[in-house]
Motif scaffolding. Structure first.
Motif, mmCIF file in Angstrom:
data_model
loop_
_atom_site.group_PDB
_atom_site.id
_atom_site.type_symbol
_atom_site.label_atom_id
_atom_site.label_comp_id
_atom_site.label_asym_id
_atom_site.label_seq_id
_atom_site.Cartn_x
_atom_site.Cartn_y
_atom_site.Cartn_z
ATOM 1 N N LYS A 231 7.351 -0.491 -7.538
ATOM 2 C CA LYS A 231 7.678 0.101 -8.842
ATOM 3 C C LYS A 231 8.622 1.289 -8.665
ATOM 4 O O LYS A 231 9.491 1.518 -9.498
ATOM 5 C CB LYS A 231 6.402 0.565 -9.550
ATOM 6 N N CYS A 232 8.435 2.069 -7.603
ATOM 7 C CA CYS A 232 9.311 3.220 -7.351
ATOM 8 C C CYS A 232 10.771 2.781 -7.344
ATOM 9 O O CYS A 232 11.633 3.436 -7.918
ATOM 10 C CB CYS A 232 9.026 3.857 -5.998
ATOM 11 N N LYS B 116 11.655 1.051 -11.055
ATOM 12 C CA LYS B 116 11.650 1.927 -12.228
ATOM 13 C C LYS B 116 12.523 3.171 -12.055
ATOM 14 O O LYS B 116 13.023 3.713 -13.039
ATOM 15 C CB LYS B 116 10.214 2.346 -12.565
ATOM 16 N N SER B 117 12.663 3.654 -10.831
ATOM 17 C CA SER B 117 13.464 4.883 -10.663
ATOM 18 C C SER B 117 14.951 4.573 -10.827
ATOM 19 O O SER B 117 15.730 5.445 -11.194
ATOM 20 C CB SER B 117 13.237 5.503 -9.286
ATOM 21 N N LYS C 156 17.057 4.483 -8.734
ATOM 22 C CA LYS C 156 17.949 5.213 -7.831
ATOM 23 C C LYS C 156 17.491 5.219 -6.370
ATOM 24 O O LYS C 156 18.261 5.582 -5.493
ATOM 25 C CB LYS C 156 18.185 6.639 -8.335
ATOM 26 N N MET C 157 16.253 4.787 -6.108
ATOM 27 C CA MET C 157 15.797 4.813 -4.725
ATOM 28 C C MET C 157 16.657 3.883 -3.857
ATOM 29 O O MET C 157 16.953 2.764 -4.240
ATOM 30 C CB MET C 157 14.330 4.370 -4.654
ATOM 31 N N ILE D 207 9.383 14.007 -0.363
ATOM 32 C CA ILE D 207 10.305 13.110 -1.072
ATOM 33 C C ILE D 207 9.561 12.395 -2.201
ATOM 34 O O ILE D 207 10.075 12.272 -3.317
ATOM 35 C CB ILE D 207 10.954 12.101 -0.095
ATOM 36 N N CYS D 208 8.335 11.941 -1.926
ATOM 37 C CA CYS D 208 7.526 11.290 -2.968
ATOM 38 C C CYS D 208 7.350 12.242 -4.146
ATOM 39 O O CYS D 208 7.520 11.865 -5.308
ATOM 40 C CB CYS D 208 6.135 10.911 -2.469
ATOM 41 N N CYS E 39 9.773 12.894 -7.118
ATOM 42 C CA CYS E 39 9.733 12.004 -8.287
ATOM 43 C C CYS E 39 8.355 11.997 -8.951
ATOM 44 O O CYS E 39 8.225 11.549 -10.072
ATOM 45 C CB CYS E 39 10.074 10.577 -7.898
ATOM 46 N N HIS E 40 7.320 12.430 -8.246
ATOM 47 C CA HIS E 40 5.948 12.319 -8.774
ATOM 48 C C HIS E 40 5.313 13.692 -8.997
ATOM 49 O O HIS E 40 4.185 13.937 -8.581
ATOM 50 C CB HIS E 40 5.079 11.495 -7.813
ATOM 51 N N CYS F 286 0.791 10.898 1.658
ATOM 52 C CA CYS F 286 1.124 9.833 0.703
ATOM 53 C C CYS F 286 1.325 8.479 1.393
ATOM 54 O O CYS F 286 0.799 7.457 0.961
ATOM 55 C CB CYS F 286 2.400 10.153 -0.047
ATOM 56 N N HIS G 208 -0.178 4.686 0.665
ATOM 57 C CA HIS G 208 0.707 3.900 -0.202
ATOM 58 C C HIS G 208 1.760 3.076 0.542
ATOM 59 O O HIS G 208 2.426 2.229 -0.061
ATOM 60 C CB HIS G 208 1.381 4.818 -1.228
ATOM 61 N N ILE H 87 5.860 0.052 -1.488
ATOM 62 C CA ILE H 87 5.070 1.219 -1.910
ATOM 63 C C ILE H 87 4.162 0.756 -3.042
ATOM 64 O O ILE H 87 4.642 0.187 -4.024
ATOM 65 C CB ILE H 87 5.987 2.370 -2.395
ATOM 66 N N ILE I 253 -0.359 0.523 -4.599
ATOM 67 C CA ILE I 253 -1.755 0.943 -4.489
ATOM 68 C C ILE I 253 -2.509 -0.121 -3.705
ATOM 69 O O ILE I 253 -2.521 -1.283 -4.095
ATOM 70 C CB ILE I 253 -2.364 1.161 -5.890
HETATM 71 C C1 HEC Z 1 13.253 8.046 -6.702
HETATM 72 C C2 HEC Z 1 11.992 8.399 -7.302
HETATM 73 C C3 HEC Z 1 10.727 7.973 -6.584
HETATM 74 C C4 HEC Z 1 10.374 8.252 -5.285
HETATM 75 C C5 HEC Z 1 11.186 8.976 -4.225
HETATM 76 C C6 HEC Z 1 9.044 7.734 -5.114
HETATM 77 N N1 HEC Z 1 8.613 7.134 -6.272
HETATM 78 FE FE1 HEC Z 1 6.786 6.296 -6.581
HETATM 79 N N2 HEC Z 1 7.378 5.685 -8.395
HETATM 80 C C7 HEC Z 1 8.520 6.078 -9.043
HETATM 81 C C8 HEC Z 1 8.533 5.516 -10.373
HETATM 82 C C9 HEC Z 1 9.626 5.719 -11.414
HETATM 83 C C10 HEC Z 1 7.340 4.763 -10.499
HETATM 84 C C11 HEC Z 1 6.878 3.973 -11.697
HETATM 85 C C12 HEC Z 1 6.036 4.853 -12.585
HETATM 86 C C13 HEC Z 1 5.615 4.123 -13.830
HETATM 87 O O1 HEC Z 1 5.400 2.929 -13.769
HETATM 88 O O2 HEC Z 1 5.522 4.801 -14.815
HETATM 89 C C14 HEC Z 1 6.622 4.910 -9.265
HETATM 90 C C15 HEC Z 1 5.373 4.345 -9.000
HETATM 91 C C16 HEC Z 1 4.584 4.656 -7.911
HETATM 92 C C17 HEC Z 1 3.235 4.194 -7.667
HETATM 93 C C18 HEC Z 1 2.453 3.237 -8.543
HETATM 94 C C19 HEC Z 1 2.680 1.869 -7.953
HETATM 95 C C20 HEC Z 1 2.031 0.739 -8.665
HETATM 96 O O3 HEC Z 1 2.245 -0.378 -8.172
HETATM 97 O O4 HEC Z 1 1.358 0.934 -9.678
HETATM 98 C C21 HEC Z 1 2.817 4.707 -6.492
HETATM 99 C C22 HEC Z 1 1.469 4.500 -5.823
HETATM 100 C C23 HEC Z 1 3.903 5.514 -5.991
HETATM 101 N N3 HEC Z 1 4.958 5.459 -6.867
HETATM 102 C C24 HEC Z 1 3.846 6.230 -4.801
HETATM 103 C C25 HEC Z 1 4.952 6.804 -4.199
HETATM 104 C C26 HEC Z 1 4.953 7.325 -2.848
HETATM 105 C C27 HEC Z 1 3.752 7.375 -1.943
HETATM 106 C C28 HEC Z 1 6.217 7.757 -2.589
HETATM 107 C C29 HEC Z 1 6.743 8.338 -1.303
HETATM 108 C C30 HEC Z 1 6.542 7.538 -0.111
HETATM 109 C C31 HEC Z 1 7.006 7.512 -3.796
HETATM 110 N N4 HEC Z 1 6.219 6.933 -4.723
HETATM 111 C C32 HEC Z 1 8.353 7.844 -3.914
HETATM 112 C C33 HEC Z 1 9.546 6.821 -8.487
HETATM 113 C C34 HEC Z 1 9.607 7.272 -7.182
#
Ligand code: HEC
Ligand code: HEC
Ligand code: HEC
Ligand code: HEC
Ligand code: HEC
Ligand code: HEC
Ligand code: HEC
Length: 402
Positions: A305-306, A309-310, A312-313, A335-336, A339-340, A362, A366, A395, A397
């Protein structure tokens, strides 16, 4: 008059020789005259060079000189037993290293380590035979600090016939050329259509070097040598001007598995090119599709999802392309968190790990470590396959163990 002629001949020869020697000192890149070679970048990009030259990319292939070979050659751990009468021994003979097969104490075959692949988790090696490379049956694994079967090789009998094709080099080196020959043409058997790639030893450019990622840079280097006052880059593709997809493709070229249908050679790829022009994907990327943790970081990440949805990753979000993956897990947490922000875990999660500890870990939860389905190996005298473990780039749950 005679003396003058002799003098003239002498001068002529002298000029000829100095020309020759300057020519042979000049770097000639097997990829052609558009390439300058990584050494030429040092004078202007010392920082990048010092980092990259120590990286696994630069060591993805290397000549098998003793300094580059991992594993034990002299003491306890240098023997692999196939059965009580058959053993393979890693041996040093002069300046070279060999895998030597013994049957009932008598030497049967000996093959020299010529090229090594890898350094981080494992290292496999190849020997030359009739213009091609063949994988040695035993490889070194850091996780066990020992020798074990090369991936896919049997543990009950020695096997020396796995040809290492150009494909491996296309992800592990910066160049190797080959020609396709009809295997039986020398025997005048024109009915046989079996073909074989004969690779050319002299054209190997070991490791993944600067120009493998940045494209040919001779013109760039020459321009800046002539124009030292120009501080903006000339004649080179800037990653900053590339789209997200182009940036991703430049890494996915080698980090997106190997099951697409090949349209063009990986060696022809330059930054800015589209990967879809090189491969036709045969496997859909839906979030239930299974990709291996080995060699497929891109597709796993693309299922997160990261990533989706982002919007930009990319790989450079977490990795410096000139350095190995950081071993400091807390550095990824930062870094996580970029965005979080304001993240709240539920009480059940917080019971397993207090918030303060959780903040630095993290990736442990994850991006857990997973066993590769593609790579397994067997130790000497073992009936069991051992797992090859890497961190997943999907990445998400995951169910909590413990
Ligand atoms: C560039 C921005 C960005 C970065 C960097 C990022 N994430 Fe995310 N991540 C997001 C977005 C946007 C979502 C979606 C959120 C939503 O659904 O509302 C998300 C979702 C998640 C979820 C939910 C996944 C799911 O399947 O439900 C987890 C867990 C998570 N991120 C963990 C991490 C971890 C751990 C890191 C670092 C290793 C990380 N993220 C780095 C943007 C990012
Ligand atoms: C004589 C000096 C010189 C040499 C040699 C040289 N460069 Fe550069 N390079 C520059 C200058 C000046 C810039 C612009 C300023 C900067 O980004 O550092 C630059 C920028 C770059 C950039 C960044 C482009 C951007 O805009 O993002 C890359 C990539 C690059 N060089 C790669 C290489 C590679 C690869 C080599 C060796 C094959 C090389 N350079 C050799 C002077 C040189
Ligand atoms: C030409 C193929 C190729 C390209 C292009 C490539 N890689 Fe790699 N990469 C490899 C190989 C092969 C390895 C394993 C090298 C080894 O361990 O011997 C590797 C290893 C890595 C590692 C692990 C290094 C370590 O020791 O921790 C990271 C991180 C990585 N690559 C990121 C990237 C990123 C980011 C890009 C794009 C900017 C990229 N790679 C482009 C082939 C490639
Ligand atoms: C694995 C692929 C890869 C290799 C190998 C590689 N680079 Fe890069 N390089 C990149 C990427 C991707 C960027 C863009 C980084 C960014 O925008 O943050 C980059 C950026 C640069 C820059 C611009 C400065 C900067 O940090 O933004 C220079 C200069 C450069 N590289 C030089 C080199 C030199 C010299 C070598 C060899 C010693 C080299 N690179 C090897 C992928 C690579
Ligand atoms: C599609 C690109 C690709 C191809 C083809 C490929 N590899 Fe790799 N290989 C990688 C990448 C990327 C890594 C490092 C990251 C990983 O394991 O996911 C790697 C890792 C390795 C490692 C472990 C390196 C280390 O430092 O731990 C070895 C050994 C290896 N490959 C050998 C081979 C051999 C031999 C072949 C041919 C039979 C081959 N590879 C084909 C991309 C490729
Ligand atoms: C959200 C952060 C993040 C992003 C984005 C990311 N990685 Fe990683 N990468 C990691 C972490 C964390 C590790 C594990 C480091 C460790 O365990 O030592 C890692 C390790 C690796 C390794 C080494 C494998 C191993 O287990 O040693 C390779 C290869 C790699 N990444 C390639 C890539 C490529 C290619 C991309 C883009 C497709 C990418 N990564 C994007 C966080 C990231
Ligand atoms: C001990 C394991 C563990 C660690 C460490 C951990 N998480 Fe989680 N995370 C979980 C679990 C389990 C869930 C699902 C239940 C929950 O929300 O608590 C989750 C949920 C999430 C979600 C989704 C929340 C939502 O509302 O959808 C995001 C985003 C996330 N974690 C990011 C992170 C980041 C960023 C870090 C590091 C600062 C981190 N996690 C550290 C186990 C962990």
């Amino acid at each position: 008059m005679k003396n003058a002629t002799i003098l003239f001949v002498f001068i002529f020869i002298a000029v000829l020789f100095t020309n020759c020697s300057t020519k042979s000192e000049e770097y000639i890149d097997p990829r052609g005259t558009d390439y300058a070679g990584s050494e030429s970048c040092i004078q202007c990009h010392k920082a990048e060079y010092e980092m990259a030259s120590k990286s696994s990319h630069f060591k993805a292939t290397a000549p098998a000189i003793p300094e580059n070979i991992l594993g034990d050659f002299d003491s306890r751990n240098h023997t692999f037993m196939y059965d009580k009468d058959t053993k393979l021994v890693m041996e040093k003979r002069g300046d070279s290293l060999y895998q030597v097969l013994y049957k009932n104490g008598k030497e049967v075959q000996a093959h020299r380590f010529e090229i090594v692949f890898g350094a981080k988790h494992a290292q496999t090696s190849v020997y030359w035979k009739e213009g091609n490379t063949y994988e040695l049956p035993v490889s070194f694994y850091h996780s066990i600090n020992n020798w074990a079967t090369s991936p896919g090789f049997p543990a009950d009998k020695p096997y020396f016939d796995r040809m290492i094709m150009k494909d491996c080099y296309a992800c592990h080196s910066s160049n190797i050329s080959s020609r396709t020959v009809n295997q039986n043409s020398t025997e005048r058997n024109f009915m046989s259509m079996e073909v074989e790639d004969i690779i050319n030893k002299k054209t190997i450019v070991y490791g993944i070097d600067c120009e493998r990622c940045h494209g040919p840079a001779k013109q760039h280097a020459e321009f800046h040598l002539k124009n030292p006052n120009v501080k903006t880059a000339n004649s080179i593709t800037s990653f900053k001007t590339l789209s997200r997809e182009q940036r991703l493709d430049a890494c996915a070229l080698c980090h997106a598995g190997n099951d697409g249908m090949k349209l063009k050679s990986r060696f022809d790829f330059k930054p800015g090119d589209k990967l879809s022009e090189f491969f036709r994907e045969t496997k859909s990327i839906n979030d239930t599709a299974k990709f291996d943790v080995h060699g497929n970081q891109f597709r796993l990440m693309a299922q997160s999802k990261c990533f989706i949805k982002s919007e930009k990753m990319d790989c450079i979000t977490c990795h410096n392309p000139h350095e190995n993956a950081s071993k400091n897990m807390a550095s990824y947490s930062k870094i996580c968190m970029s965005c979080h922000q304001g993240l709240k875990h539920n009480d059940t999660t917080l019971k397993t790990m207090p918030e303060k500890l959780l903040a630095d870990n993290c990736v442990e939860c994850h991006m857990p470590k997973k066993a590769s389905g593609a790579i397994k190996f067997q130790l000497s005298n073992s009936k069991q396959l051992s797992n090859y473990i890497l961190r997943t780039h999907k990445i998400g749950i995951y169910p909590m163990t413990k």
